[in-house]
Design a protein around this motif. Structure first.
Motif: not given
Length: 213
Positions: A178-204
């Motif tokens: 899934l990640l390999r295909v995600y990286y293969e497709l060209e689009f702006r992947k920056s998302n300013p809340v992604a880090l916050t969301l994945i950290i919160c999932q880990f901590l939860f």
């Protein structure tokens, strides 16, 4: 300014909803109430992630559809055959099912793949395979934290109540594809809340493993 306000508010919402959810899951008398909101929580997090996405082109939607459908279908095969993750079945917590798999499973794959993908995208330039492999390892660690909580709260259950090693191996390969295909497709992947969301999932899930399980 409005962009910064949206980002800040989104991060606050993510943190608050995970904190409130953690408190609710930690108090036995409120388990049923909070479990009924799990589908809405997943949809809200997906909505916040989408609201902060910087680009919506054809490749973005192709990636989203591939991750959702790919993640959902591999679960359908897994539940029906036991040959992918091991023998398991879904409970009622994640809501409406199709072919014995909650429709929200695809949403969950979207959230975690796009979060990890966005966080890692600025590292290891042009090394898409390596980034996909690192991201897959991160998601296996997340699944290791999710599993005891998921079983405890009827997200899903395993044959003989044992989480097989096969599950984590399969998670790595599914996440990698899934990640390999995600990286293969060209689009702006920056998302300013992604880090916050994945950290919160880990901590939860880490917090629930330490306090409830």
């Amino acid at each position: 300014m409005k962009y910064l306000e949206k980002t800040a508010l989104s991060r606050i919402f993510i943190i608050i909803f995970h904190l409130v959810g953690f408190i609710g899951f930690s108090l036995p008398q409120y388990h049923d109430f909070f479990l009924s909101f799990v589908p809405f929580h997943l949809l809200l997090m997906a909505g916040i992630l989408l609201a902060n996405q910087k680009e919506f082109n054809k490749n973005f939607w192709s990636a989203l559809v591939f991750v959702y459908v790919g993640g959902f279908l591999v679960e359908v095969v897994g539940v029906s055959s036991g040959a992918v993750f091991g023998v398991y079945h879904y409970g009622e917590t994640l809501g409406i099912k199709l072919a014995n798999v909650p429709l929200l499973i695809g949403v969950n794959w979207f959230i975690i793949v796009f979060c990890v993908g966005a966080v890692l995208k600025k590292y290891l330039k042009h090394q898409r395979t390596l980034k996909a492999a690192i991201g897959a390892v991160i998601l296996v660690v997340l699944d290791f934290l999710i599993e005891p909580v998921a079983v405890r709260f009827d997200y899903w259950s395993w044959e003989n109540s044992e989480i097989p090693l096969q599950n984590f191996i399969a998670w790595f390969f599914v996440a990698f594809v899934l990640l390999r295909v995600y990286y293969e497709l060209e689009f702006r992947k920056s998302n300013p809340v992604a880090l916050t969301l994945i950290i919160c999932q880990f901590l939860f899930f880490l917090g629930l493993n330490l306090t409830v399980i």
